[in-house]
Design a protein around this motif. Structure first.
Motif, PDB file in Angstrom:
ATOM      1  N   LYS A 190      70.467 168.704 -36.111  1.00  0.00           N
ATOM      2  CA  LYS A 190      71.777 168.585 -35.444  1.00  0.00           C
ATOM      3  C   LYS A 190      72.406 167.232 -35.746  1.00  0.00           C
ATOM      4  O   LYS A 190      73.617 167.127 -35.993  1.00  0.00           O
ATOM      5  CB  LYS A 190      71.595 168.754 -33.931  1.00  0.00           C
ATOM      6  CG  LYS A 190      72.823 168.417 -33.071  1.00  0.00           C
ATOM      7  CD  LYS A 190      73.950 169.409 -33.245  1.00  0.00           C
ATOM      8  CE  LYS A 190      75.138 169.091 -32.342  1.00  0.00           C
ATOM      9  NZ  LYS A 190      74.851 169.281 -30.911  1.00  0.00           N
ATOM     10  N   ASN A 191      71.606 166.182 -35.741  1.00  0.00           N
ATOM     11  CA  ASN A 191      72.120 164.834 -35.965  1.00  0.00           C
ATOM     12  C   ASN A 191      71.867 164.328 -37.381  1.00  0.00           C
ATOM     13  O   ASN A 191      72.107 163.154 -37.671  1.00  0.00           O
ATOM     14  CB  ASN A 191      71.482 163.868 -34.952  1.00  0.00           C
ATOM     15  CG  ASN A 191      71.988 164.122 -33.537  1.00  0.00           C
ATOM     16  OD1 ASN A 191      73.186 164.198 -33.301  1.00  0.00           O
ATOM     17  ND2 ASN A 191      71.067 164.288 -32.592  1.00  0.00           N
ATOM     18  N   GLY A 192      71.385 165.210 -38.257  1.00  0.00           N
ATOM     19  CA  GLY A 192      71.146 164.816 -39.637  1.00  0.00           C
ATOM     20  C   GLY A 192      70.058 163.771 -39.788  1.00  0.00           C
ATOM     21  O   GLY A 192      70.084 162.960 -40.717  1.00  0.00           O
ATOM     22  N   ILE A 193      69.062 163.789 -38.908  1.00  0.00           N
ATOM     23  CA  ILE A 193      68.008 162.776 -38.905  1.00  0.00           C
ATOM     24  C   ILE A 193      66.751 163.324 -39.573  1.00  0.00           C
ATOM     25  O   ILE A 193      66.265 164.406 -39.247  1.00  0.00           O
ATOM     26  CB  ILE A 193      67.683 162.330 -37.463  1.00  0.00           C
ATOM     27  CG1 ILE A 193      68.879 161.613 -36.838  1.00  0.00           C
ATOM     28  CG2 ILE A 193      66.457 161.427 -37.430  1.00  0.00           C
ATOM     29  CD1 ILE A 193      68.686 161.268 -35.374  1.00  0.00           C
ATOM     30  N   ASP A 194      66.221 162.556 -40.507  1.00  0.00           N
ATOM     31  CA  ASP A 194      64.921 162.823 -41.117  1.00  0.00           C
ATOM     32  C   ASP A 194      64.336 161.460 -41.481  1.00  0.00           C
ATOM     33  O   ASP A 194      64.531 160.964 -42.591  1.00  0.00           O
ATOM     34  CB  ASP A 194      65.064 163.721 -42.344  1.00  0.00           C
ATOM     35  CG  ASP A 194      63.710 164.159 -42.907  1.00  0.00           C
ATOM     36  OD1 ASP A 194      62.677 163.636 -42.437  1.00  0.00           O
ATOM     37  OD2 ASP A 194      63.697 165.020 -43.812  1.00  0.00           O
ATOM     38  N   ILE A 195      63.651 160.839 -40.525  1.00  0.00           N
ATOM     39  CA  ILE A 195      63.155 159.470 -40.685  1.00  0.00           C
ATOM     40  C   ILE A 195      61.747 159.360 -40.103  1.00  0.00           C
ATOM     41  O   ILE A 195      61.309 160.220 -39.339  1.00  0.00           O
ATOM     42  CB  ILE A 195      64.065 158.445 -39.974  1.00  0.00           C
ATOM     43  CG1 ILE A 195      64.109 158.730 -38.452  1.00  0.00           C
ATOM     44  CG2 ILE A 195      65.460 158.440 -40.562  1.00  0.00           C
ATOM     45  CD1 ILE A 195      64.802 157.656 -37.617  1.00  0.00           C
ATOM     46  N   ILE A 196      61.066 158.285 -40.466  1.00  0.00           N
ATOM     47  CA  ILE A 196      59.852 157.892 -39.756  1.00  0.00           C
ATOM     48  C   ILE A 196      60.296 156.934 -38.658  1.00  0.00           C
ATOM     49  O   ILE A 196      60.892 155.885 -38.938  1.00  0.00           O
ATOM     50  CB  ILE A 196      58.847 157.188 -40.683  1.00  0.00           C
ATOM     51  CG1 ILE A 196      58.496 158.105 -41.874  1.00  0.00           C
ATOM     52  CG2 ILE A 196      57.585 156.806 -39.910  1.00  0.00           C
ATOM     53  CD1 ILE A 196      57.843 159.405 -41.488  1.00  0.00           C
ATOM     54  N   GLY A 197      60.049 157.289 -37.416  1.00  0.00           N
ATOM     55  CA  GLY A 197      60.565 156.462 -36.332  1.00  0.00           C
ATOM     56  C   GLY A 197      59.997 156.828 -34.981  1.00  0.00           C
ATOM     57  O   GLY A 197      58.940 157.458 -34.878  1.00  0.00           O
ATOM     58  N   ASP A 198      60.741 156.432 -33.951  1.00  0.00           N
ATOM     59  CA  ASP A 198      60.280 156.577 -32.570  1.00  0.00           C
ATOM     60  C   ASP A 198      61.315 157.338 -31.749  1.00  0.00           C
ATOM     61  O   ASP A 198      62.522 157.278 -32.018  1.00  0.00           O
ATOM     62  CB  ASP A 198      60.068 155.201 -31.928  1.00  0.00           C
ATOM     63  CG  ASP A 198      59.222 154.273 -32.789  1.00  0.00           C
ATOM     64  OD1 ASP A 198      58.285 154.773 -33.432  1.00  0.00           O
ATOM     65  OD2 ASP A 198      59.519 153.063 -32.814  1.00  0.00           O
ATOM     66  N   VAL A 199      60.830 158.020 -30.720  1.00  0.00           N
ATOM     67  CA  VAL A 199      61.697 158.675 -29.735  1.00  0.00           C
ATOM     68  C   VAL A 199      61.326 158.137 -28.366  1.00  0.00           C
ATOM     69  O   VAL A 199      60.155 158.198 -27.964  1.00  0.00           O
ATOM     70  CB  VAL A 199      61.515 160.207 -29.755  1.00  0.00           C
ATOM     71  CG1 VAL A 199      62.357 160.851 -28.655  1.00  0.00           C
ATOM     72  CG2 VAL A 199      61.887 160.776 -31.118  1.00  0.00           C
ATOM     73  N   ALA A 200      62.305 157.561 -27.661  1.00  0.00           N
ATOM     74  CA  ALA A 200      62.082 157.027 -26.321  1.00  0.00           C
ATOM     75  C   ALA A 200      62.668 157.971 -25.284  1.00  0.00           C
ATOM     76  O   ALA A 200      63.793 158.461 -25.441  1.00  0.00           O
ATOM     77  CB  ALA A 200      62.710 155.637 -26.189  1.00  0.00           C
ATOM     78  N   VAL A 201      61.889 158.224 -24.240  1.00  0.00           N
ATOM     79  CA  VAL A 201      62.280 159.127 -23.151  1.00  0.00           C
ATOM     80  C   VAL A 201      62.272 158.337 -21.848  1.00  0.00           C
ATOM     81  O   VAL A 201      61.323 157.582 -21.574  1.00  0.00           O
ATOM     82  CB  VAL A 201      61.300 160.315 -23.059  1.00  0.00           C
ATOM     83  CG1 VAL A 201      61.587 161.164 -21.829  1.00  0.00           C
ATOM     84  CG2 VAL A 201      61.367 161.164 -24.332  1.00  0.00           C
ATOM     85  N   HIS A 202      63.328 158.497 -21.049  1.00  0.00           N
ATOM     86  CA  HIS A 202      63.371 157.831 -19.754  1.00  0.00           C
ATOM     87  C   HIS A 202      64.125 158.697 -18.753  1.00  0.00           C
ATOM     88  O   HIS A 202      65.196 159.230 -19.051  1.00  0.00           O
ATOM     89  CB  HIS A 202      64.059 156.472 -19.871  1.00  0.00           C
ATOM     90  CG  HIS A 202      63.882 155.608 -18.657  1.00  0.00           C
ATOM     91  ND1 HIS A 202      62.649 155.182 -18.227  1.00  0.00           N
ATOM     92  CD2 HIS A 202      64.789 155.113 -17.777  1.00  0.00           C
ATOM     93  CE1 HIS A 202      62.795 154.434 -17.141  1.00  0.00           C
ATOM     94  NE2 HIS A 202      64.087 154.389 -16.847  1.00  0.00           N
ATOM     95  N   GLN A 203      63.545 158.838 -17.577  1.00  0.00           N
ATOM     96  CA  GLN A 203      64.146 159.615 -16.492  1.00  0.00           C
ATOM     97  C   GLN A 203      64.587 160.999 -16.964  1.00  0.00           C
ATOM     98  O   GLN A 203      65.708 161.448 -16.724  1.00  0.00           O
ATOM     99  CB  GLN A 203      65.317 158.844 -15.872  1.00  0.00           C
ATOM    100  CG  GLN A 203      64.880 157.554 -15.195  1.00  0.00           C
ATOM    101  CD  GLN A 203      66.008 156.832 -14.495  1.00  0.00           C
ATOM    102  OE1 GLN A 203      67.143 157.330 -14.398  1.00  0.00           O
ATOM    103  NE2 GLN A 203      65.722 155.639 -13.992  1.00  0.00           N
ATOM    104  N   ASP A 204      63.683 161.654 -17.683  1.00  0.00           N
ATOM    105  CA  ASP A 204      63.818 163.060 -18.087  1.00  0.00           C
ATOM    106  C   ASP A 204      64.817 163.311 -19.204  1.00  0.00           C
ATOM    107  O   ASP A 204      65.088 164.465 -19.535  1.00  0.00           O
ATOM    108  CB  ASP A 204      64.190 163.942 -16.878  1.00  0.00           C
ATOM    109  CG  ASP A 204      63.188 163.848 -15.755  1.00  0.00           C
ATOM    110  OD1 ASP A 204      62.028 163.490 -16.031  1.00  0.00           O
ATOM    111  OD2 ASP A 204      63.572 164.123 -14.601  1.00  0.00           O
ATOM    112  N   VAL A 205      65.390 162.265 -19.790  1.00  0.00           N
ATOM    113  CA  VAL A 205      66.338 162.472 -20.877  1.00  0.00           C
ATOM    114  C   VAL A 205      65.939 161.635 -22.089  1.00  0.00           C
ATOM    115  O   VAL A 205      65.113 160.719 -21.998  1.00  0.00           O
ATOM    116  CB  VAL A 205      67.786 162.128 -20.464  1.00  0.00           C
ATOM    117  CG1 VAL A 205      68.238 162.992 -19.303  1.00  0.00           C
ATOM    118  CG2 VAL A 205      67.918 160.652 -20.123  1.00  0.00           C
ATOM    119  N   ILE A 206      66.537 161.970 -23.237  1.00  0.00           N
ATOM    120  CA  ILE A 206      66.330 161.173 -24.440  1.00  0.00           C
ATOM    121  C   ILE A 206      67.042 159.839 -24.263  1.00  0.00           C
ATOM    122  O   ILE A 206      68.255 159.792 -24.027  1.00  0.00           O
ATOM    123  CB  ILE A 206      66.866 161.900 -25.686  1.00  0.00           C
ATOM    124  CG1 ILE A 206      66.178 163.257 -25.876  1.00  0.00           C
ATOM    125  CG2 ILE A 206      66.691 161.018 -26.926  1.00  0.00           C
ATOM    126  CD1 ILE A 206      64.696 163.193 -26.153  1.00  0.00           C
TER     127      ILE A 206
END
Length: 450
Positions: free
Chosen positions: A39-55
């Protein structure tokens, strides 16, 4: 690349921007995986942070600390998987499975029930399944008022939900859909002779389902196997054809089956022209693997033409959960084995499905501020057979396995199939092999060994 949200964390985020010595603290960080978010055109090596039930944020080397940290190195990190074709009305229908036990525990955060309920039985699906499941449950409403309350699979099962036209109530279907648009995303009809009074009602089933779809401006999902309705129309034939008469945005399911009504011309081995033209017009094609509707032979013919499904749905139900479907990642594996690009496979279980059901604004991506539905997968090296719906097998050298899943920021346990391939299921499913129009030159091994 860093995407950051501010709805829940604006003060904390601004502080980190002004004071480099203050580290942002979030609930969870999934670190070091290959993030694929079509959806966001992302294909990377990286991190996903989650806080208070949302991205919270997505990016390379995020400067955040998680109360929980998950090491995703060597794994794929994707939006929570969406299975666009499941039957989850457990106990109320013969086909129903438990969505948390069989979907969420395999990395699937959202499912779309494909017509288990009709207008007279929908309330139970809502109250006892959708509202009580941790998995997000959406659905197509069956054009037949009782849905699949007393129907088995269409292949060879005499009698079905559309044997009597008085159950195909357009007004009732439309009214229930309009009153429950938060859950109901479309209309479902099954076109098979054995469930439509030996085919006498098929044209009317098809017509009424599409009428509700047009009136409510929602997609109609059409099951089309062993049907009297032609897949390829002919000049001067005024009968409805499928998919020729489907509207743009409608969804043709069971794309790769080899029974009569297959999308393959049995004489030439080519994909029928009406199918190609339907795709050009905007009709969407969904895999709908099921117990009877995925043929390795048909899939390989389509793969040669790069005719890939727009949506990868399992058609998971009580008859196939221990083979040949198993779960969504194992079905994704079959498309990967056929040569479908990994990025496109992920799109077909995330953004494509979300867009098809009109939920692209709130499902199917890792956009900051979205509910934190996240799946971690791993491509594992293996060496084993995978069976299709009639026990034909292909030797697979790698598969996609679920490793971890978060639904709305909460992590859930992953479970594994008991046995792949399941020989007992293969013996049962091979019984349909003689009925195929398109199939391998040799019968399945489970038949040869008998």
């Amino acid at each position: 690349m860093v995407l950051a949200m501010s709805r829940h964390c604006s003060i904390l985020y601004r502080t980190s921007c002004h004071r480099s010595d203050v580290m942002v603290v979030v609930d969870c960080v999934i670190r070091g995986g290959r993030i694929i978010d079509p959806k966001n055109g992302i294909d990377i090596i990286g991190d996903v942070a989650v806080h208070q039930d949302v991205i919270h944020s997505v990016g390379e080397g995020l400067q955040v600390t998680g109360k929980e940290e998950f090491n995703a190195e060597g794994c794929l990190v994707t939006p929570g998987l969406i299975d666009g074709h499941v039957h989850c009305y457990q106990y109320a229908t013969p086909l129903g499975v438990n969505p948390d036990e069989r979907c969420l525990s395999r990395g699937v955060t959202t499912i779309v029930d494909a017509g288990s309920a009709g207008s007279s039985t929908f309330l139970g699906l809502r109250k006892f399944i959708a509202e009580r499941s941790k998995t997000r449950v959406l659905c197509y409403l069956h054009i037949a008022a009782h849905g699949l309350a007393a129907a088995g699979c269409a292949s060879g099962a005499p009698g079905g939900e559309s044997d009597c036209l008085n159950q195909l109530d357009v007004k009732a279907c439309r009214d229930v859909l309009e009153q429950n648009r938060d859950i109901i995303i479309g209309v479902k009809a099954r076109l098979s002779e054995s469930i439509t009074n030996q085919g006498e009602n098929e044209q009317e089933v098809y017509r009424r389902a599409m009428e509700v779809g047009r009136q409510c401006r929602v997609p109609t999902m059409i099951h089309h196997t062993l049907s009297s309705i032609p897949t390829q129309g002919s000049a001067g034939d005024r009968r409805l054809c499928c998919p020729r008469d489907m509207a743009p945005g409608d969804i043709y399911t069971h794309t790769y089956h080899g029974f009569p009504s297959t999308i393959i011309d049995p004489e030439t081995g080519d994909i029928l022209n009406d199918v190609i033209e339907a795709r050009k017009r905007g009709v969407l094609f969904e895999l709908g693997h099921g117990q009877g509707s995925f043929s390795w032979t048909v899939a390989e013919m389509c793969a040669k033409k790069s005719f890939w499904p727009d949506i990868i749905g399992t058609d998971l139900h009580s008859g196939n959960l221990d083979g040949p479907v198993y779960d969504l990642p194992r079905v994704m594996t079959k498309l990967l084995h056929l040569g479908m690009p990994l990025y496109d496979v992920i799109a077909a279980v995330t953004v494509n499905t979300a867009n098809a059901i009109g939920r692209g604004s709130d499902l199917g991506s890792l956009s900051p501020g979205m509910e934190a539905d996240v799946t971690v997968l791993k491509i594992e090296e293996i060496d084993r057979d995978l069976d299709d719906s009639q026990a034909q097998t292909r030797r697979v050298r790698q598969w996609i396995a679920p490793i971890a899943v978060w639904r709305k920021g909460n992590r859930h346990e992953i479970t594994e199939p008991k046995q792949i391939p399941n020989k007992e299921a293969m013996k049962l499913n091979a019984m349909d092999w003689p009925n195929l129009l398109i199939k391998d030159s040799n019968p399945p091994s489970v038949l040869q060994n008998q």
